[in-house]
Design a protein around this motif. Structure first.
Motif, mmCIF file in Angstrom:
data_model
loop_
_atom_site.group_PDB
_atom_site.id
_atom_site.type_symbol
_atom_site.label_atom_id
_atom_site.label_comp_id
_atom_site.label_asym_id
_atom_site.label_seq_id
_atom_site.Cartn_x
_atom_site.Cartn_y
_atom_site.Cartn_z
ATOM 1 N N ALA A 133 29.583 91.147 34.866
ATOM 2 C CA ALA A 133 30.319 89.888 34.775
ATOM 3 C C ALA A 133 29.666 88.818 35.644
ATOM 4 N N PHE A 134 29.200 89.191 36.835
ATOM 5 C CA PHE A 134 28.540 88.258 37.749
ATOM 6 C C PHE A 134 27.292 87.659 37.100
ATOM 7 N N ILE A 135 26.431 88.519 36.598
ATOM 8 C CA ILE A 135 25.173 88.048 36.014
ATOM 9 C C ILE A 135 25.410 87.359 34.684
ATOM 10 N N ASP A 136 26.349 87.872 33.899
ATOM 11 C CA ASP A 136 26.638 87.231 32.614
ATOM 12 C C ASP A 136 27.120 85.797 32.816
ATOM 13 N N HIS A 137 27.928 85.565 33.860
ATOM 14 C CA HIS A 137 28.398 84.203 34.140
ATOM 15 C C HIS A 137 27.214 83.298 34.467
ATOM 16 N N SER A 138 26.274 83.801 35.251
ATOM 17 C CA SER A 138 25.081 83.019 35.592
ATOM 18 C C SER A 138 24.258 82.719 34.348
ATOM 19 N N GLU A 139 24.140 83.687 33.466
ATOM 20 C CA GLU A 139 23.354 83.482 32.240
ATOM 21 C C GLU A 139 24.025 82.465 31.321
ATOM 22 N N ARG A 140 25.356 82.476 31.256
ATOM 23 C CA ARG A 140 26.044 81.497 30.417
ATOM 24 C C ARG A 140 25.868 80.085 30.963
ATOM 25 N N ALA A 141 25.962 79.945 32.293
ATOM 26 C CA ALA A 141 25.771 78.635 32.905
ATOM 27 C C ALA A 141 24.352 78.119 32.650
ATOM 28 N N THR A 142 23.383 79.013 32.742
ATOM 29 C CA THR A 142 21.996 78.624 32.496
ATOM 30 C C THR A 142 21.775 78.248 31.045
ATOM 31 N N GLY A 143 22.371 79.005 30.140
ATOM 32 C CA GLY A 143 22.239 78.700 28.727
ATOM 33 C C GLY A 143 22.805 77.329 28.393
ATOM 34 N N ALA A 144 23.945 76.988 29.012
ATOM 35 C CA ALA A 144 24.544 75.680 28.780
ATOM 36 C C ALA A 144 23.642 74.568 29.289
ATOM 37 N N LEU A 145 23.040 74.773 30.468
ATOM 38 C CA LEU A 145 22.132 73.766 31.014
ATOM 39 C C LEU A 145 20.908 73.598 30.124
ATOM 40 N N ARG A 146 20.354 74.712 29.672
ATOM 41 C CA ARG A 146 19.168 74.651 28.814
ATOM 42 C C ARG A 146 19.476 73.888 27.521
ATOM 43 N N GLU A 147 20.617 74.202 26.914
ATOM 44 C CA GLU A 147 21.000 73.541 25.678
ATOM 45 C C GLU A 147 21.155 72.039 25.877
ATOM 46 N N CYS A 148 21.794 71.666 26.986
ATOM 47 C CA CYS A 148 22.028 70.256 27.246
ATOM 48 C C CYS A 148 20.723 69.518 27.527
ATOM 49 N N LEU A 149 19.866 70.102 28.364
ATOM 50 C CA LEU A 149 18.587 69.471 28.683
ATOM 51 C C LEU A 149 17.733 69.269 27.426
ATOM 52 N N ASN A 150 17.673 70.299 26.594
ATOM 53 C CA ASN A 150 16.851 70.201 25.399
ATOM 54 C C ASN A 150 17.429 69.228 24.382
ATOM 55 N N GLY A 151 18.715 68.900 24.522
ATOM 56 C CA GLY A 151 19.334 67.945 23.614
ATOM 57 C C GLY A 151 19.201 66.502 24.044
ATOM 58 N N LEU A 152 18.641 66.264 25.224
ATOM 59 C CA LEU A 152 18.511 64.897 25.708
ATOM 60 C C LEU A 152 17.371 64.167 24.989
ATOM 61 N N ASP A 153 17.602 62.901 24.719
ATOM 62 C CA ASP A 153 16.585 62.059 24.084
ATOM 63 C C ASP A 153 16.322 60.889 25.026
ATOM 64 N N ALA A 154 15.483 61.117 26.015
ATOM 65 C CA ALA A 154 15.235 60.105 27.037
ATOM 66 C C ALA A 154 13.834 60.296 27.613
ATOM 67 N N GLU A 155 13.320 59.229 28.187
ATOM 68 C CA GLU A 155 11.991 59.307 28.814
ATOM 69 C C GLU A 155 12.023 60.199 30.039
ATOM 70 N N TYR A 156 13.115 60.104 30.814
ATOM 71 C CA TYR A 156 13.273 60.922 32.012
ATOM 72 C C TYR A 156 14.486 61.822 31.848
ATOM 73 N N ARG A 157 14.297 63.114 32.093
ATOM 74 C CA ARG A 157 15.388 64.076 32.017
ATOM 75 C C ARG A 157 15.715 64.565 33.429
ATOM 76 N N LEU A 158 16.971 64.461 33.786
ATOM 77 C CA LEU A 158 17.422 64.891 35.106
ATOM 78 C C LEU A 158 18.304 66.117 34.978
ATOM 79 N N SER A 159 18.140 67.065 35.887
ATOM 80 C CA SER A 159 19.015 68.233 35.947
ATOM 81 C C SER A 159 19.909 68.107 37.169
ATOM 82 N N LEU A 160 21.211 68.273 36.973
ATOM 83 C CA LEU A 160 22.181 68.187 38.061
ATOM 84 C C LEU A 160 22.982 69.475 38.094
#
Length: 241
Positions: A133-160
């Motif tokens: 459960a601990f690692i799965d939660h981390s993987e889900r959070a990472t997957g969400a970040l990856r999906e969001c970053l790859n969906g950005l349409d901008a010259e500069y992409r920021l990760s927060l």
């Protein structure tokens, strides 16, 4: 040139009411946007969320934030986020973990993230269900970040994020705490999306300017590290300054 003000771990509560707002006056003279890297409240209560709105809600710049582990403590993060959104100005956003923005010159993706450890000392989704459960939660959070970053349409992409993506910015934090301070899975997502800058908090004894193994500049913007209300980064084709 884009001017980005950032801070995390402000831990607002009744005892610190009215302490941050005076230090944010004039932020619009220095920055085009303010990013908040989690732990906006001390214990994640509804009342503390209302204090955050009092301190930050109507600033003259867009404000974008993610929640941190403290913002989850009372187990009502959805309500905390709703209070922040409902009470803030139209330019105040709490970043959902898998949403995209309309694009433009600069755009961001954000999520709380989670722990799990870093290359060479990572946990794995194996064994007891609690560890899975601990690692799965981390993987889900990472997957969400990856999906969001790859969906950005901008010259500069920021990760927060709140949790750290690399050990380079953990500074004087005890090595024993590393599995609970962040995850290298976040770094993989940030690197894969060709991000321009990655901002995080959580590590109060960290180092602002870490030197990651490759590519993306990472900054620990926890307020105890910065020692001031916010830090401004100038982002252009040469990278963050």
């Amino acid at each position: 040139m884009i001017r980005i003000a950032a801070v995390g771990d402000v831990h607002l509560a009744d005892h610190s009411r009215s302490s941050l707002r005076p230090r944010l006056e004039g932020v619009d003279e220095h920055a085009d946007v303010l990013l908040l890297a989690g732990d906006l409240t001390d214990h994640g209560s509804r009342e503390e969320a209302r204090i955050v709105v009092e301190e930050i809600g109507d600033l003259p710049v867009p404000v974008i934030g993610v929640l941190g582990n403290h913002d989850h403590h009372e187990s009502c993060p959805e309500e905390v986020a709703a209070i922040l959104l409902d009470g803030g100005s139209e330019s105040w956003r709490v970043r959902p973990p898998s949403s995209t923005s309309p694009g433009g010159e600069v755009d961001d993706a954000g999520t709380k993230g989670f722990g799990g450890g870093f290359f060479g000392t990572c946990g794995s989704s194996f064994g007891e269900r609690e560890m899975k459960a601990f690692i799965d939660h981390s993987e889900r959070a990472t997957g969400a970040l990856r999906e969001c970053l790859n969906g950005l349409d901008a010259e500069y992409r920021l990760s927060l994020t709140h949790y750290a993506p690399v050990t380079a910015t953990l500074g004087e934090e005890p090595r024993e705490l590393c599995p609970f301070l962040g995850s290298s899975l976040l770094a993989e997502a940030i690197d894969s999306a060709d991000s321009s800058l990655a901002l995080h908090g959580h590590a109060h004894f960290g180092s602002e300017h870490g030197v990651p193994p490759e590519g993306v500049a990472v900054r620990d913007v926890a307020q105890p590290v910065l020692g001031e209300a916010f830090r401004v980064y100038h982002l252009d084709t040469a990278g963050p300054v």
